[in-house]
Design a protein around this motif. Structure first.
Motif, PDB file in Angstrom:
ATOM      1  N   ASN A 235      18.252  53.440  24.751  1.00 48.50           N
ATOM      2  CA  ASN A 235      18.073  52.022  24.472  1.00 48.50           C
ATOM      3  C   ASN A 235      18.759  51.210  25.539  1.00 48.50           C
ATOM      4  O   ASN A 235      19.529  51.736  26.341  1.00 48.50           O
ATOM      5  CB  ASN A 235      18.653  51.677  23.101  1.00 48.50           C
ATOM      6  N   THR A 379      -9.714  51.962  30.396  1.00 50.42           N
ATOM      7  CA  THR A 379      -8.571  51.878  29.481  1.00 50.42           C
ATOM      8  C   THR A 379      -8.403  53.212  28.760  1.00 50.42           C
ATOM      9  O   THR A 379      -9.329  54.005  28.688  1.00 50.42           O
ATOM     10  CB  THR A 379      -8.779  50.788  28.424  1.00 50.42           C
ATOM     11  N   GLU A 383      -2.830  56.463  28.515  1.00 46.19           N
ATOM     12  CA  GLU A 383      -2.294  56.774  27.191  1.00 46.19           C
ATOM     13  C   GLU A 383      -2.554  58.232  26.814  1.00 46.19           C
ATOM     14  O   GLU A 383      -1.766  58.844  26.096  1.00 46.19           O
ATOM     15  CB  GLU A 383      -2.912  55.847  26.145  1.00 46.19           C
ATOM     16  N   ASP A 389       6.179  56.709  23.228  1.00 50.08           N
ATOM     17  CA  ASP A 389       5.744  55.572  22.430  1.00 50.08           C
ATOM     18  C   ASP A 389       5.943  54.296  23.250  1.00 50.08           C
ATOM     19  O   ASP A 389       6.738  53.430  22.928  1.00 50.08           O
ATOM     20  CB  ASP A 389       6.551  55.520  21.127  1.00 50.08           C
ATOM     21  N   TYR A 391       3.547  51.590  25.964  1.00 51.01           N
ATOM     22  CA  TYR A 391       2.211  51.273  26.475  1.00 51.01           C
ATOM     23  C   TYR A 391       2.261  51.265  27.996  1.00 51.01           C
ATOM     24  O   TYR A 391       2.692  50.287  28.608  1.00 51.01           O
ATOM     25  CB  TYR A 391       1.723  49.932  25.929  1.00 51.01           C
ATOM     26  N   TYR A 394       0.691  48.337  30.113  1.00 48.39           N
ATOM     27  CA  TYR A 394       1.392  47.071  29.971  1.00 48.39           C
ATOM     28  C   TYR A 394       2.714  47.097  30.728  1.00 48.39           C
ATOM     29  O   TYR A 394       3.102  46.128  31.374  1.00 48.39           O
ATOM     30  CB  TYR A 394       1.613  46.751  28.484  1.00 48.39           C
ATOM     31  N   LYS A 409      11.502  44.959  27.513  1.00 51.71           N
ATOM     32  CA  LYS A 409      10.922  45.040  26.176  1.00 51.71           C
ATOM     33  C   LYS A 409       9.979  46.223  26.046  1.00 51.71           C
ATOM     34  O   LYS A 409       9.841  46.814  24.992  1.00 51.71           O
ATOM     35  CB  LYS A 409      10.150  43.754  25.881  1.00 51.71           C
ATOM     36  N   LEU A 410       9.301  46.544  27.133  1.00 52.09           N
ATOM     37  CA  LEU A 410       8.257  47.572  27.057  1.00 52.09           C
ATOM     38  C   LEU A 410       8.784  48.971  27.351  1.00 52.09           C
ATOM     39  O   LEU A 410       8.028  49.928  27.351  1.00 52.09           O
ATOM     40  CB  LEU A 410       7.117  47.219  28.011  1.00 52.09           C
TER      41      LEU A 410
ATOM     42  N   SER B 324     -10.524  45.247  23.852  1.00 50.34           N
ATOM     43  CA  SER B 324      -9.095  45.479  23.665  1.00 50.34           C
ATOM     44  C   SER B 324      -8.686  46.745  24.407  1.00 50.34           C
ATOM     45  O   SER B 324      -9.483  47.667  24.558  1.00 50.34           O
ATOM     46  CB  SER B 324      -8.795  45.654  22.183  1.00 50.34           C
ATOM     47  N   GLN B 325      -7.452  46.780  24.864  1.00 45.60           N
ATOM     48  CA  GLN B 325      -7.010  47.906  25.693  1.00 45.60           C
ATOM     49  C   GLN B 325      -6.239  48.967  24.912  1.00 45.60           C
ATOM     50  O   GLN B 325      -6.159  50.098  25.331  1.00 45.60           O
ATOM     51  CB  GLN B 325      -6.105  47.391  26.811  1.00 45.60           C
ATOM     52  N   THR B 326      -5.656  48.569  23.811  1.00 49.18           N
ATOM     53  CA  THR B 326      -4.838  49.521  23.069  1.00 49.18           C
ATOM     54  C   THR B 326      -5.689  50.213  22.006  1.00 49.18           C
ATOM     55  O   THR B 326      -6.676  49.646  21.543  1.00 49.18           O
ATOM     56  CB  THR B 326      -3.683  48.793  22.368  1.00 49.18           C
ATOM     57  N   ILE B 328      -5.106  50.951  18.842  1.00 51.46           N
ATOM     58  CA  ILE B 328      -5.177  50.252  17.555  1.00 51.46           C
ATOM     59  C   ILE B 328      -5.960  48.954  17.729  1.00 51.46           C
ATOM     60  O   ILE B 328      -6.786  48.584  16.892  1.00 51.46           O
ATOM     61  CB  ILE B 328      -3.754  49.954  17.031  1.00 51.46           C
ATOM     62  N   LYS B 330      -8.360  48.410  19.685  1.00 50.91           N
ATOM     63  CA  LYS B 330      -9.797  48.690  19.764  1.00 50.91           C
ATOM     64  C   LYS B 330     -10.429  48.721  18.381  1.00 50.91           C
ATOM     65  O   LYS B 330     -11.555  48.268  18.182  1.00 50.91           O
ATOM     66  CB  LYS B 330     -10.032  50.017  20.478  1.00 50.91           C
ATOM     67  N   ASP B 370      -4.502  42.668  21.424  1.00 51.92           N
ATOM     68  CA  ASP B 370      -3.608  43.578  22.153  1.00 51.92           C
ATOM     69  C   ASP B 370      -2.175  43.086  22.130  1.00 51.92           C
ATOM     70  O   ASP B 370      -1.237  43.859  21.969  1.00 51.92           O
ATOM     71  CB  ASP B 370      -4.058  43.711  23.609  1.00 51.92           C
ATOM     72  N   VAL B 373      -0.535  44.084  19.027  1.00 56.37           N
ATOM     73  CA  VAL B 373      -0.226  45.517  18.976  1.00 56.37           C
ATOM     74  C   VAL B 373       1.008  45.819  19.834  1.00 56.37           C
ATOM     75  O   VAL B 373       1.926  46.525  19.413  1.00 56.37           O
ATOM     76  CB  VAL B 373      -1.433  46.356  19.466  1.00 56.37           C
ATOM     77  N   VAL B 374       1.033  45.257  21.037  1.00 58.09           N
ATOM     78  CA  VAL B 374       2.151  45.530  21.944  1.00 58.09           C
ATOM     79  C   VAL B 374       3.443  44.908  21.398  1.00 58.09           C
ATOM     80  O   VAL B 374       4.512  45.504  21.493  1.00 58.09           O
ATOM     81  CB  VAL B 374       1.827  45.022  23.363  1.00 58.09           C
ATOM     82  N   ASN B 377       5.095  47.143  19.045  1.00 56.48           N
ATOM     83  CA  ASN B 377       5.808  48.205  19.750  1.00 56.48           C
ATOM     84  C   ASN B 377       7.147  47.707  20.272  1.00 56.48           C
ATOM     85  O   ASN B 377       8.160  48.394  20.199  1.00 56.48           O
ATOM     86  CB  ASN B 377       4.924  48.726  20.899  1.00 56.48           C
ATOM     87  N   ILE B 378       7.154  46.484  20.764  1.00 63.48           N
ATOM     88  CA  ILE B 378       8.399  45.905  21.280  1.00 63.48           C
ATOM     89  C   ILE B 378       9.412  45.745  20.144  1.00 63.48           C
ATOM     90  O   ILE B 378      10.590  46.077  20.290  1.00 63.48           O
ATOM     91  CB  ILE B 378       8.107  44.546  21.956  1.00 63.48           C
ATOM     92  N   LYS B 380       9.605  47.438  17.464  1.00 64.43           N
ATOM     93  CA  LYS B 380      10.107  48.757  17.075  1.00 64.43           C
ATOM     94  C   LYS B 380      11.253  49.174  17.992  1.00 64.43           C
ATOM     95  O   LYS B 380      12.271  49.709  17.544  1.00 64.43           O
ATOM     96  CB  LYS B 380       8.949  49.763  17.150  1.00 64.43           C
ATOM     97  N   ARG B 381      11.080  48.893  19.280  1.00 57.25           N
ATOM     98  CA  ARG B 381      12.110  49.291  20.240  1.00 57.25           C
ATOM     99  C   ARG B 381      13.394  48.485  20.017  1.00 57.25           C
ATOM    100  O   ARG B 381      14.491  49.012  20.105  1.00 57.25           O
ATOM    101  CB  ARG B 381      11.578  49.117  21.665  1.00 57.25           C
TER     102      ARG B 381
END
Lengths: 449, 388
Positions: A235, A379, A383, A389, A391, A394, A409-410, B324-326, B328, B330, B370, B373-374, B377-378, B380-381
């Motif tokens: 982290n 696309t 992945e 986990d 992207y 991105y 963030k990513l 959409s690119q991701t 989920i 999609k 998207d 969705v992203v 994810n952010i 979650k991190r």
């Protein structure tokens, strides 16, 4: 408490020319070269001068940012060349062997009986330290940090990679000494991530003082960053240290013998190699000693594997972190209607070539780009082979636009260029993702640490 | 091949010569004939065999069944309208007559579409000094397939130029566009020349002949608006596709073959195709349950076989640049388009087809989907830091 980690995303690229599990005669080491370029973001400060006589373990240069991090000569001999590029950047420091095998002496003890400071000092002084890298940034570990864990990967899943189990076999004592030293360096756990695809060597399974995790799956399951992501992710604000099981041997030998023994076993592989085998040589060795007439014409020499390695000449030298010398066919031929041919001989992560019908075939891939660079169009390609986990596209876009806030963030702290190697391999748009990642990591390191 | 390569090298114009477009055209031709033997030096030394040309040609291949069927159907509808074949006849009677008539009608549209679009691409490539990008290989084929057969050729040219310039090049070219280029072409014509893009006059090519009494050239969806559900051909007829409609969109079977190619090669997203069908089906079922208007009585499954739904789901919604690119994302994107398509179809009295607008709307929303969705994810991190 061990963990089972199953990596599902990824792909094994099966190439012709994997090494037979045999050793050829030990290569004669005539000279070695250290390349400061092997260490991202490092600014080297020279200690040695041309003409200096050095022993194995004598410092040649140090890190300008942290003068405790020293880079020492892997062999005994004479400094014969210091080559510079633009702005006097140091490119190579060459040491010619004198054949005497004389060593500087360092502390010789079981690290379990030493304090953390003593272990640290021994590693730094002897020049073994740079083998330990860190996340974030994938650079040499900073000895002042307190890592939350140390991750050791005991498998390499890259194309034609050496079998770590085969190399460490029978060196249980040295390996354990190395682990003991590492255990002193962190208050967290030392993770030894072994091959879950088949039976790992007993040197690994019998290791003590560590948590053994079994990792299975296709490449990049062997990448230490992928393993750490699944075991205990990094982290913001945290640091982990990473290294490969083969580096642990070097650390072990330092404590067992009290000297910097930089010898290493290298897999000499690729379809252009007449008989691919393992070779005992030294860090930074000139590869002409290894080649020794064992290759065919028209090959490209790569220090490392074909995904992440560096192109070198047939007179070039092994990189600091490389345990593999690959020789694959050089490309360069224009392919008539190559983009529409059935392509039985082309390995693709997509199924647009008929080669997807023969998944177990070994391919003889050359260095052709097979296309030109384009904008991101397809696309889901990255992945499929990026088992974190995160992207990836991105993150890459944030990296390309130098948007540090979004990179954080990513998940920029968890990645290294090697984790993107398969993405780069399979990229329809032929984007140099590893370069993008490296430059972004350098930027974030400069701005945030 | 060496002789050809030598010849090409011999006629190579200079990049900085008097006519920069000459070099662009040459480069386009050369890279079309040969995948250049550039080799990698940084990063991975070996590279996947795939490139954008191959990706695009796979989509064009996937479109071939729809094109061939479209050509034949144009002829079939023509002779049906003239009364030279009857509904009850074997569809294969006058096979070559139909095919040749269809080809004479359809191929000029294909040629005009490619000529106009590639012309624009070459000019932009020359001005911006970059290589020709392959995006138009697919758009050039999609545009004719979503046109009514009687569309004037000049309109095809105008629409194509508009679509490539406004739909794509102003955003930066291939890979940068926000909405699907082919759909921009069709939407442009729909709003600029509505009489040539809808109604019952344009879907069947009559040529110089005169239609038999009682002939209606409307599409099934047009029929439904006017004549009720009974006027719609049966499900089987819509699947096979011998009905009036845009050139490439009538046969679900031909489109299905294309879908198979796209899914096997991994170029088309199965997620989008399926979720769009699910979205359409659910909305159709909801309208069936309400049953307020005539049009809402069309069975939900039948909706998916009619109009441009199948074609849109397989070839339009799956466009990797505008979707959409991701993964989920999609699924959400497909559901959204499927629902909107049926909603527009049923609830809008003036417009019996909704797929085109639904996909354009989906394109606009794709980045938002998207982003959500992203962001998840952010989050979650970030959470991981707090708990650690």
């Amino acid at each position: 408490m061990s963990k089972e980690i199953k990596i599902r995303k990824g792909a094994n690229i099966k190439l012709k020319g994997a090494a037979e599990k045999l050793y050829t005669n030990p290569a004669n080491v005539s000279e070695i070269v250290l390349k400061p370029g092997d260490f991202p973001t490092l600014i080297p400060k020279l200690i040695a001068k041309v003409g200096d006589k050095v022993k194995a373990g004598t410092p040649l240069f140090f890190d300008k940012e942290n003068d405790k991090i020293k880079f020492t000569s892997p062999i005994s001999g004479e400094v014969t060349e210091i080559n510079r590029a633009e702005k006097r950047r140091i490119v190579e420091i060459k040491v010619k062997a004198d054949g005497q095998n004389s060593f500087e002496s360092f502390k010789q003890a079981d690290p379990s009986s030493l304090s953390k400071e003593e272990v640290l000092e021994n590693l730094l002084k002897s020049g073994v330290w740079p083998l330990i890298r860190q996340r974030p940034y994938d650079v040499i570990a900073n000895p002042n940090d307190k890592p939350k864990a140390i991750h050791i990967t005991a498998l390499d899943t890259a194309p034609l990679a050496p079998d770590y189990g085969f190399i460490v076999h029978g060196q249980a004592e040295i390996f354990q000494l190395g682990l003991n030293a590492l255990a002193k360096l962190t208050e967290g756990k030392v993770h030894l991530n072994v091959n879950g695809n088949d039976n790992p060597d007993e040197v690994f399974t019998n290791a003590k003082n560590v948590q053994i995790n079994r990792v299975s799956g296709p490449h990049p399951a062997g990448n230490v960053g992928i393993q750490a992501h699944h075991i205990d992710p990094v982290n913001k604000g945290e640091v982990i240290w990473t290294l490969r099981a083969l580096d642990v041997l070097t650390i072990g030998r330092l404590f067992k013998e009290g000297k910097y023994d930089a010898s290493r076993t290298v897999a000499f592989v690729g379809s252009k190699v007449k008989s691919p085998k393992y070779v005992r040589t030294v860090l930074g060795a000139n590869i002409s000693d290894i080649i020794n007439g064992n290759v065919e014409e028209g090959g490209r020499y790569i220090s490392g594997n074909p995904l992440t390695g560096t192109q070198i000449s047939e007179n070039g030298h092994l990189g600091y972190y490389d345990y593999q010398l690959s020789v694959i066919p050089e490309g360069g031929n224009n392919q008539f209607f190559g983009w529409i041919a059935p392509g039985f001989d082309k390995f693709s992560l997509s199924r647009t070539f008929f080669s997807w019908l023969t998944p177990n075939k070994e391919y003889d891939l050359n260095t052709n780009m097979n296309g030109e660079e384009r904008a991101f169009v397809m696309t889901g390609e990255y992945e499929k082979v990026f088992p974190m986990d995160i992207y990836p596209v991105y993150l890459l876009k944030a990296m390309i636009t130098e948007d540090i806030d979004n990179m954080e963030k990513l998940g920029v702290y968890e990645v290294a260029p090697e984790d993107f190697a398969l993405c780069e391999y399979g990229c329809t748009s032929k984007i140099e993702t590893q370069k993008v990642v490296r430059e972004a990591l350098n930027l974030v390191k400069k701005e945030c640490s | 091949m060496e002789a050809l390569e030598k010849f090409m090298q011999k006629i190579k114009p200079k990049a900085d010569g008097k006519f920069p477009i000459a070099h662009t055209v040459w480069d386009g031709m050369y890279t079309f004939l040969f995948v250049p033997g550039h080799t990698s030096h940084n990063g991975t030394h070996i590279k996947d065999g795939i490139d954008l040309k191959r990706t695009m040609i796979m989509v064009v291949l996937a479109l071939v069944p729809a094109l061939l069927f479209g050509i034949y159907n144009v002829g079939h509808q023509h002779f049906l309208a003239l009364g030279e074949v009857a509904l009850g006849d074997n569809v294969c009677s006058m096979f070559w007559d139909k095919f040749i008539y269809g080809a004479i009608q359809v191929l000029p549209i294909v040629i005009v579409s490619y000529a106009a679009g590639l012309g624009v691409e070459f000019i932009f490539a020359a001005v911006k000094k970059h290589a020709i990008h392959e995006g138009f290989l697919v758009s050039g084929m999609l545009i004719p397939l979503i046109m009514p057969v009687d569309v004037p050729l000049w309109m095809v040219a105008v629409a194509t130029i508009f679509a490539v310039v406004i739909g794509k090049e102003v955003f930066g070219g291939t890979g940068m566009n926000v909405v699907n280029v082919a759909l921009v072409a069709r939407a442009f014509l729909f709003f600029a020349y509505p009489t040539k893009m809808s109604g019952d006059q344009v879907w069947v090519s009559l040529g110089d002949g005169k239609a038999v009494d009682g002939f209606s050239g409307a599409t099934p969806l047009g029929n439904a608006v006017q004549g009720g559900v009974e006027a719609i051909p049966s499900m089987m007829e819509s699947i096979i596709g011998f009905i009036p409609g845009s050139i490439g969109e009538t046969s679900v079977i031909a489109i299905g073959l294309g879908a198979l190619i796209l899914v096997i090669t991994g170029i088309g997203s199965l997620r989008i195709m399926l979720s769009m069908c699910v979205g359409g089906l659910l909305t159709g079922l909801a309208f069936n349950a309400l049953g307020t208007s005539v049009y809402s009585q069309v069975p939900a499954l039948h909706h998916l076989m009619l109009g441009g739904f199948a074609f849109g789901a397989v070839f339009m919604a799956t466009d990797p640049v505008t979707a959409s690119q991701t993964n989920i994302g999609k699924i959400v994107y497909g559901l959204f388009i499927g629902m909107m398509a049926i909603l527009i179809r049923v609830a809008n009295p003036a417009y019996p087809e909704g797929v085109m607008l639904a996909i354009l709307l989906g394109n606009v929303f794709a980045p938002l989907i998207d982003n959500m969705v992203v962001s998840a994810n952010i989050k979650k991190r970030l959470k991981r830091i707090k708990t650690a």
